[in-house]
Design an enzyme around this catalytic site. Structure first.
Site, PDB file in Angstrom:
ATOM      1  N   GLY A 215      11.017  61.898  -1.211  1.00 25.62           N
ATOM      2  CA  GLY A 215      10.459  60.575  -1.401  1.00 25.62           C
ATOM      3  C   GLY A 215      11.299  59.736  -2.341  1.00 25.62           C
ATOM      4  N   SER A 216      10.629  58.920  -3.127  1.00 25.27           N
ATOM      5  CA  SER A 216      11.333  57.930  -3.950  1.00 25.27           C
ATOM      6  C   SER A 216      12.168  58.533  -5.067  1.00 25.27           C
ATOM      7  CB  SER A 216      10.324  56.939  -4.546  1.00 25.27           C
ATOM      8  OG  SER A 216       9.762  56.146  -3.518  1.00 25.27           O
ATOM      9  N   THR A 217      11.990  59.824  -5.385  1.00 21.85           N
ATOM     10  CA  THR A 217      12.861  60.427  -6.397  1.00 21.85           C
ATOM     11  C   THR A 217      14.319  60.442  -5.921  1.00 21.85           C
ATOM     12  OG1 THR A 217      12.434  62.666  -5.565  1.00 21.85           O
ATOM     13  CG2 THR A 217      11.009  61.854  -7.336  1.00 21.85           C
TER      14      THR A 217
END
Length: 487
Positions: A215-217
């Site tokens: 995801g956004s990591t």
């Protein structure tokens, strides 16, 4: 008469030579095959005739041996078995070994030549020295903080020391007690069957062996690629990105969970986790440079050992522009282990260089004399020092003013990035909640810890699940424990 005696002596000598030849054949040429023969129980009896060496955490043994009084005499025991299972693994008389128990089996079982100054003597005498010990890099307080933070929820925590690569915590939840597999008999077989049939998969080491969409990591990787390639030269400049963003070559619109992402800068996109901006930046960086950036961080490497093998984290090398846009925000086919994402945070914290993660500080003889010591090794540079410094500033802003405020630690500088990863058919599964980050004491020169936290089954309404609500509070407790035990 003398002639007959001579013939008899010659024949006896021939028989004696044949006997010696047969002994040599059995003892030398066929020894390995006979030792490995399934019907040969002597090897197993000898293996378990003595106590096994111990695995140590903070100088304290978290394993032991129990005299069972059976033919296979000594069985393995574990202190706080579920807490340390992802580190120790199991040592079973029925099912073999795993993790550190497997990687350091020769030392622990007493068969490693380095355990004796005279290894040939033990080889000739068919004996062996007492089992040695494996001293881990794990910090007990950090391990327990991660374990208690997950509180039985499905997920994992991996924490490392950025400058050295020492693994400070390795937690997988739910866990199991490896002691139930130590012996023989029906109870061990039933425990094995029960653990393997459990849908929660307690024997899966999620920190090392499970891969998740990050995801956004993953936007930290994309941001590093953009800065190093020169696609972004001013992180505060507007990017002229629409909201929603049309994926290239399609009619699909990519939305944002956050507000205020239209025409946002890259700094704002990291702070508030704007999908549209980072997806567009990934497309501008291009497939070749994104693949190369991911490789420098450790993706697509199937050779990582800590010393147990680690699952390969994936970033596709052949994608259309719309697929690249999704991959740049940690979706599509992008997957990563928690340890891999901890290394992403560690690279930022360590000025762009990734130190090889390692779990065994040293191995020793039974009396504590050294056998082998682990040492720091570099996996290479993931980004330039200037890019790492800029990303440190952006990650600090995420925690101080952005989506990761629940990871803030009083009296410390914390940088982080939250993530919420969709998965399942049609993204119907419960989103995975992520947090990656690092921390240092306010007066410290360098960060003491970097980590990744992933929670599979966050307890909240689907629309309310986020890295800040589910993963960041766990990260905060782990960072606090790491800072309090920093050497």
């Amino acid at each position: 008469m003398i002639r007959c005696i001579r013939w008899c002596a010659a024949f006896c000598a021939l028989l004696f030579a044949a006997l010696l030849a047969n002994v040599g054949r059995v003892q030398v040429w066929e020894a390995a095959a006979l030792d490995a023969h399934p019907a040969n129980k002597r090897t197993a009896i000898d293996r378990y005739a003595r106590p096994r060496g111990d695995i140590l955490v903070d100088g304290v043994a978290v394993t032991g041996s129990r005299d069972s009084g059976q033919l296979l005499r000594y069985e393995r025991t574990y202190r706080d078995g579920p807490l340390y299972a992802p580190v120790t693994g199991f040592s079973s008389q029925t099912y073999g070994t795993s993790f550190v128990e497997r990687a350091e089996d020769a030392v622990l079982s007493g068969t490693d030549p380095g355990l004796s100054a005279f290894p040939l003597w033990y080889e000739l005498s068919r004996g062996r020295p007492a089992g040695g010990h494996a001293v881990t890099t794990v910090r007990a307080a950090v391990q327990r903080a991660a374990f208690e933070g997950l509180a039985g929820k499905r997920g994992a925590v991996a924490a490392v020391e950025p400058s050295s690569g020492r693994i400070l915590a390795l937690v997988s939840s739910p866990s199991y007690d490896p002691g139930v597999l130590s012996g023989t008999g029906s109870a061990v077989r039933e425990a094995w069957a029960r653990l393997n049939a459990d849908p929660a998969r307690p024997m899966l080491n999620r920190a090392l062996r499970e891969t998740y969409p990050p995801g956004s990591t993953f936007k930290i990787v994309t941001a590093a690629a953009a800065l190093d390639s020169g696609v972004v030269t001013d992180v505060d400049a507007p990017t002229r990105t629409p909201d929603p963003y049309p994926l290239p070559g399609t009619r699909t619109l990519l939305p944002n969970a956050a507000t205020g992402c239209e025409d946002a800068s890259m700094a704002e996109a990291v702070q508030w986790s704007c999908n549209t901006v980072m997806a567009r930046i990934g497309v501008q960086v291009g497939l070749r440079r994104m693949v190369e950036a991911a490789r420098r961080f450790g993706f697509n490497d199937d050779g990582l050992r800590v010393p147990s093998w680690v699952s390969r984290s994936n970033f596709d090398t052949d994608m259309s522009p719309d697929q690249l846009a999704l991959s740049a925000i940690g979706q599509f086919n992008t997957t990563a282990t928690p340890l891999q994402m901890a290394l992403v945070a560690a690279a930022v914290a360590n000025g762009g260089e990734i130190a090889r993660p390692w779990l065994v500080e040293r191995t020793t003889q039974d009396d504590g004399s050294p056998v082998r010591s682990g040492q720091r090794r570099s996996l290479g540079r993931a980004m330039t020092p200037a890019t790492a410094l800029r990303l440190q500033q952006l990650m600090v802003k995420v925690v101080e003013e952005g989506t990761g405020r629940n990871a803030a630690v009083p009296g410390a500088v914390v940088g982080g990035k939250t993530g919420t990863a969709q998965h399942g058919v049609g993204n119907a599964g419960t989103p995975y909640a992520w947090f990656i980050g690092w921390a240092k004491a306010e007066d410290a020169a360098v960060p003491a810890v970097a980590l990744a936290v992933v929670v599979e089954d966050a307890a909240a309404r689907r629309g309310d699940i986020s890295g800040n609500s589910a993963a960041a509070p766990i990260a905060r407790t782990v960072l606090q424990a790491a800072l309090s035990t920093a050497r």
